[in-house]
Design a protein around this motif. Structure first.
Motif, PDB file in Angstrom:
ATOM      1  N   ALA A 200       1.476   6.241  51.287  1.00  0.00           N
ATOM      2  CA  ALA A 200       2.752   6.397  50.585  1.00  0.00           C
ATOM      3  C   ALA A 200       2.595   6.162  49.087  1.00  0.00           C
TER       4      ALA A 200
ATOM      5  N   ILE B 111       1.147   9.063  47.338  1.00  0.00           N
ATOM      6  CA  ILE B 111       1.960  10.272  47.459  1.00  0.00           C
ATOM      7  C   ILE B 111       3.271  10.182  46.680  1.00  0.00           C
ATOM      8  N   ASN B 112       3.945   9.018  46.730  1.00  0.00           N
ATOM      9  CA  ASN B 112       5.206   8.952  45.970  1.00  0.00           C
ATOM     10  C   ASN B 112       5.344   7.673  45.145  1.00  0.00           C
ATOM     11  N   GLY B 113       4.254   6.970  44.950  1.00  0.00           N
ATOM     12  CA  GLY B 113       4.324   5.728  44.171  1.00  0.00           C
ATOM     13  C   GLY B 113       4.491   4.528  45.069  1.00  0.00           C
ATOM     14  N   GLY B 114       5.213   4.741  46.184  1.00  0.00           N
ATOM     15  CA  GLY B 114       5.361   3.691  47.181  1.00  0.00           C
ATOM     16  C   GLY B 114       6.013   2.427  46.642  1.00  0.00           C
ATOM     17  N   ILE B 115       5.733   1.327  47.313  1.00  0.00           N
ATOM     18  CA  ILE B 115       6.360   0.052  46.953  1.00  0.00           C
ATOM     19  C   ILE B 115       6.132  -0.300  45.470  1.00  0.00           C
TER      20      ILE B 115
ATOM     21  N   ALA C  40       6.114   1.499  42.990  1.00  0.00           N
ATOM     22  CA  ALA C  40       7.011   2.285  42.143  1.00  0.00           C
ATOM     23  C   ALA C  40       8.419   1.702  42.106  1.00  0.00           C
ATOM     24  N   MET C  41       8.692   0.743  42.975  1.00  0.00           N
ATOM     25  CA  MET C  41      10.012   0.132  42.941  1.00  0.00           C
ATOM     26  C   MET C  41      10.215  -0.659  41.650  1.00  0.00           C
TER      27      MET C  41
ATOM     28  N   ASN D 288       9.868   0.753  38.887  1.00  0.00           N
ATOM     29  CA  ASN D 288      10.236   1.739  37.873  1.00  0.00           C
ATOM     30  C   ASN D 288      11.658   1.589  37.352  1.00  0.00           C
TER      31      ASN D 288
ATOM     32  N   VAL E 116       5.145   3.625  37.243  1.00  0.00           N
ATOM     33  CA  VAL E 116       4.184   3.906  38.303  1.00  0.00           C
ATOM     34  C   VAL E 116       4.437   5.337  38.757  1.00  0.00           C
ATOM     35  N   CYS E 117       3.378   6.101  38.963  1.00  0.00           N
ATOM     36  CA  CYS E 117       3.630   7.463  39.432  1.00  0.00           C
ATOM     37  C   CYS E 117       2.588   7.887  40.451  1.00  0.00           C
ATOM     38  N   PRO E 118       2.939   8.888  41.242  1.00  0.00           N
ATOM     39  CA  PRO E 118       2.019   9.360  42.276  1.00  0.00           C
ATOM     40  C   PRO E 118       0.830  10.098  41.658  1.00  0.00           C
TER      41      PRO E 118
END
Ligand SMILES: Cc1cc2nc3c(=O)[nH]c(=O)nc-3n(C[C@H](O)[C@H](O)[C@H](O)COP(=O)(O)O)c2cc1C
Ligand code: SF4
Ligand code: SF4
Ligand code: SF4
Ligand code: FES
Ligand code: FES
Lengths: 220, 176, 544
Positions: free
Chosen positions: B82, B85-89, B91-92, B94, B130-132
């Motif tokens: 995860a 693919i989408n930054g995952g935890i 990325a929270m 952000n 944070v980015c994927p």
């Protein structure tokens, strides 16, 4: 008997049915998110996009008509559905591992069904407001897909009219009908249909998180 | 022999743990591939490889450099998990400013002794968001899950070793 | 300070009560008046309007957050919106915008500390033939230049009220360059009812708003639809970038327009009509109100409704929602307006030009109308010509006129591209200038924008893609998200950060956008795709 062709299968149609209703009655699946039997079709997610006689249309809103030729499971439409799902994921913040709805979420399920492995687009990481003001019910706007099911359920079933949609374009947002804009100042209850009807983890009942173990959830 | 490299960027190593969950099948795999850079080998820089597996998203300059190095050296690059693919935890973070994040982690958080924001020049510079990984380089395949089940690694590698396009059965696609 | 502020707010709330008393029960019109009086719609005013009208708060809040001319935050004493259409860009609007911000010492969209001014941008204001243009407190000022911007800045600094600004600033030219059938003074005996429908059918009148539906057929189906009270609605939202012919018709032919609406009303048995005019044309209010007041028709009343900055409200079902005072979200169709229109009642919605043409046909113009144009497209069409040409303005031609001919007449030389049909239309390169304006070839509501060889089509693509992202109503996924992805990709390409994948992406977005709920999303990348295909060298500059 009047019929309609769904991916080549001739299916009977009743007066006043939509293409979606015909398909469901005949057990032919058409992926859908904002449509829920019992509520007026909304037509916003577009996941039910099919091709009727060569033209795109949303199956949930399109009246079925004698002799229509409907394509559902084609490569072109699979690509459209996949893109729509990716769009819904990138415009919000969907961290499934940290979401209480995971495993019972219709958006997630639809994405599994369509074999979505990646986002493809750049995620936007929007900053949307959370509302944890109410003792029993929580709104996490990060996951709202604007299906308006809660709006309709609260207004037409619960008779409370608690939710509404405001804004425009990518600033579209779910709002609450109270002066403060907070859920705490409404008479919502955890038993409301509006709470149950949310297809994603945007409206959740507090204190129930991860109650059901992985493997036993709705779509596991 | 097929060369395989793996690395963890802004991730929790959970994907690597899940990879190892293949158990005895992992031994069979080691017969068929040679590991290049990977936490399993402790090799620090990646050489020419056939397959690269990247766990975790991008949260600092070092992640970005490592990812680019992987892309340059691996013929096939796979985003694993995860976070990739989408930054995952990670990325929270952000939705918060960098200052807020640092303050919470090093100054105001619970149980912090001797609060100070680390400023060692050796530490990589944090990215604003944070980015994927697909935002920075081209990715060939994606293995979703947090972590992806061991079976998903098997299916992926089995196909890649045969030179085929991996297709995950629906029951191996998980986002959580 | 706080005391004064509280007092002002209290007065704003009371004022909202007053407005409600005076303006009846249409939330949108009340909110527009509130915005005008107080430079914003405060949360308190939102509550008062909601409770006075017995509507949920979210309905009123929804309006305020949907229409771009309404604002929850206070705007300056002078609220300036610079028209941000591509033809304005070509005339230097972006430089003028910076100059204005510099003069006043403001950042875009942020009110100056002393409350003097807020400066922002808005979509095409319909002054394309006399741009660049801006709206100040809702009133249009065209023909902007450095000097005019400086003069306006000085007036604002001195807090001179708009009423005391030089009249010439508010002067709007009509620029009618070519008159034909529609501008003739038809005065024959008036045909009514079935005879008129027959004459309109024989003449081959089709809707002028873009879709080209046969007008007589629409009126007849509305007449035959079951239901009680019926309505006639005139669509004067004219939001397509580059169109301004409805503005000129409202200025010069409003009488004929009202005749057309009344003829329709008598056929469908409507007692009430609505003229829905985009907020950008507010300067026409006194003119239109005076003409409406002078009408002597006890059986058919026409009410003026104003838009408030939303292109989507030109889409007929969104327009109906807006007339009902709601957010302009297109309805699920079917049912179509002829059976389910204003408040669910059968309703005819037609463009300004359509009603004018119907009235002219009723007054004896039918035979000549039939003789003009092409097989599928009878009569004439007003074209709004702007961009790189010596004589921008309104040109009336018979349908079937070639692009070449238009370019020649408007004095365009060295032409690279012509955009027909606005941002949602087609972009033609020089090899296609033989194509014809008509439903069979190039259907259009009349926007013709000319680009000469000095232009970079990347700019146009960027402008259009931003336009759609800004104007998407946000209802459906492909348009809400897809228009933004398109705009981001174009921004990357324009800033020289583009990649080949961005270009491929723009192509892929096409089939997804076609799954949109309404025409806005469905056509949102048509022009950009055309430009990419026909002028690839312009885009390669921004791609690495
Ligand atoms: C996004 C969108 C914007 C539109 N804008 C306008 C407009 O500004 N004026 C107009 O007359 N029609 C506009 N239309 C077309 C209307 O929906 C409708 O077809 C028209 O008003 C019917 O009138 P007519 O038959 O006289 O052309 C628009 C359509 C779409 C999809
Ligand atoms: S709402 Fe659904 S898709 Fe979104 S994070 Fe929760 S489980 Fe995942
Ligand atoms: S909160 Fe849930 S039910 Fe309500 S609009 Fe959002 S996704 Fe739909
Ligand atoms: S296509 Fe765009 S404008 Fe039309 S309904 Fe969908 S979001 Fe709204
Ligand atoms: S299910 Fe039909 S549009 Fe959402
Ligand atoms: S990075 Fe944490 S589980 Fe994959």
């Amino acid at each position: 008997m009047k019929t309609i062709s769904l991916d080549g299968a001739m299916v009977p149609l009743a007066e006043g049915q939509t293409v979606m209703e015909c398909a469901l009655a005949a057990n032919i699946p058409i992926p859908h998110l904002c449509y829920l039997p019992g509520f007026a079709p909304h037509g916003s997610c577009r996941l039910c996009t099919v091709k009727i006689d060569g033209r795109f249309a949303s199956a949930c809103t399109q009246p079925a008509m004698e002799g229509q030729h409907v394509e559902i499971d084609t490569e072109e439409l699979r690509q459209v559905r996949l893109s729509l799902l990716r769009m819904l994921f990138v415009e919000g913040n969907h961290y499934c591992p940290a979401c209480e709805k995971s495993g019972s979420c219709r958006l997630q399920k639809a994405a599994y069904d369509e074999g979505m492995l990646d986002l493809h687009y750049r995620p936007w990481y929007p900053n949307r407001q959370m509302d944890a003001s109410h003792p029993d019910v929580l709104i996490d706007r990060d996951r709202c897909i604007f299906c308006e099911l809660c709006v309709k359920a609260s207004r037409d079933v619960d008779g409370k009219n608690i939710f509404g949609i405001s804004g425009r374009g990518i600033d579209t947002r779910l709002v609450v009908n109270s002066k403060s804009g907070l859920l705490a100042d409404t008479d919502i209850s955890a038993q409301d249909r509006a709470v149950e009807v949310c297809p994603v983890g945007a409206i959740l009942v507090k204190g129930r998180g991860f109650e059901v173990p992985i493997g036993k959830r709705l779509y596991d | 022999m097929i060369r395989l490299a793996t690395c963890s960027l802004a991730g929790c190593f959970g994907c690597h743990m899940s990879f190892l969950d293949m158990d005895e099948k992992f031994l069979a795999l080691v017969e068929r591939v040679e590991f290049d850079r990977s936490p399993f080998t402790d090799i620090k820089s990646v050489g020419k490889c056939d397959i690269g597996l990247v766990e975790g998203g991008l949260c600092n300059e070092e992640n970005l450099a490592a990812l680019k190095e992987f892309r340059e050296n691996c013929s096939i690059l796979v985003a694993v998990g995860a976070c990739a693919i989408n930054g995952g935890i990670p990325a929270m973070r952000n939705r918060f400013s960098m200052d807020e994040c640092l303050a919470e982690a090093y100054l105001d958080g619970i149980g912090i002794e001797n609060p100070q924001i680390p400023a060692d020049p050796e530490l990589p510079v944090l990215l604003k968001k944070v980015c994927p990984v697909h935002e920075a380089v081209r990715i060939d395949y994606f293995l979703p899950g947090c972590p992806p089940p061991a079976g998903a690694f098997e299916v992926l590698l089995e196909a890649l070793l045969k030179g085929e396009k991996p297709v995950l059965p629906e029951k191996l696609i998980h986002y959580d | 300070m706080t005391l004064a502020w509280d007092k002002k707010m209290a007065c704003a709330a009371e004022h909202a009560d007053l407005l409600i008393e005076r303006m009846g029960n249409n939330p949108l019109q009340i909110l527009i008046a509130t915005q005008k009086a107080f430079n914003h719609v405060s949360d308190d005013a939102i509550c008062r309007v909601a409770s006075a009208l017995g509507l949920p708060l979210s309905r009123i809040l929804g309006d305020v957050e949907f229409y771009s001319f309404l604002s929850r935050e206070p705007l300056g004493t002078y609220s300036v919106l610079m028209s941000d259409s591509i033809t304005d860009w070509m005339l230097g609007s972006r430089e003028l915008f910076l100059r204005l911000c510099g003069n006043l010492g403001v950042s875009p969209r942020v009110m100056r500390h002393d409350g003097l001014a807020t400066v922002g941008k808005t979509s095409c204001t319909g002054m394309c033939d006399q741009g660049p243009a801006l709206l100040v407190n809702g009133t249009a000022v065209a023909n902007l230049s450095d000097d005019r911007i400086d003069a306006i800045s000085r007036l604002m600094e001195k807090r001179i009220p708009l009423a005391a600004w030089p009249d010439e600033y508010f002067h709007v030219e009509s620029n009618i360059r070519r008159r034909d059938w529609l501008f003739q003074d038809w005065r024959g005996p008036i045909l009514e009812g079935e005879a008129l429908l027959q004459e309109m059918t024989d003449a081959g009148l089709r809707g002028r708003g873009g879709a080209g539906y046969p007008t007589a057929k629409k009126w007849a189906s509305c007449r035959d639809a079951p239901g009680g009270e019926r309505h006639v609605v005139c669509n004067a939202d004219e939001g397509e970038p580059g169109t301004f012919k409805d503005r000129v018709l409202l200025q010069h032919c409003a009488g004929r327009l009202f005749e057309g609406m009344a003829l329709c009303a008598r056929i469908i048995k409507a007692k009430k009509g609505f003229l829905y005019v985009r907020g950008e044309y507010r300067y026409l209010e006194a003119h239109l109100e005076a003409l409406l007041a002078a009408r002597r028709d006890a059986d058919f009343e026409i009410e003026l409704h104003w838009g408030a900055g939303a292109y989507i409200c030109g889409e007929e079902s969104a327009l109906l929602e807006s007339i009902e005072g709601k957010r302009g979200i297109p309805r699920v169709r079917p049912p179509f307006p002829v059976t389910f229109g204003v408040h669910g009642m059968p309703t005819v919605v037609d463009n300004v030009e359509t009603f004018c043409a119907a009235a002219a046909i009723a007054a004896g113009g039918g035979r000549e109308f039939r003789s003009l144009g092409t097989a599928e497209s009878c009569g004439t069409k007003l074209l709004s010509v702007s961009g790189d040409c010596a004589r921008p303005g309104i040109y009336e031609y018979s349908f079937g006129v070639s692009v070449d001919r238009i370019l020649e007449d408007c004095g365009a030389g060295n032409v690279l591209a012509v955009q027909v049909g606005g941002a949602a239309g087609n972009c033609l390169d020089a090899s296609e200038f033989g194509r014809k304006i008509c439903f069979e070839d190039l259907p259009t509501s009349g926007s013709v924008m000319v680009f000469d060889r000095s232009r970079d089509m990347r700019e146009a693509a960027l402008n259009f893609s931003r336009f759609f992202a800004h104007e998407s109503c946000g209802f459906c996924t492909p348009c809400r998200v897809g228009t933004e992805i398109l705009a981001q990709a174009m921004e990357g390409i324009s800033a020289g950060r583009g990649s080949g994948e961005d270009i491929a992406e723009i192509g892929n977005l096409g089939s997804i956008l076609r799954a949109s709920h309404c025409g806005l999303g469905q056509s949102a990348n048509r022009a950009v795709l055309d430009m990419l295909r026909k002028f690839p060298e312009h885009f390669e500059r921004g791609v690495n």
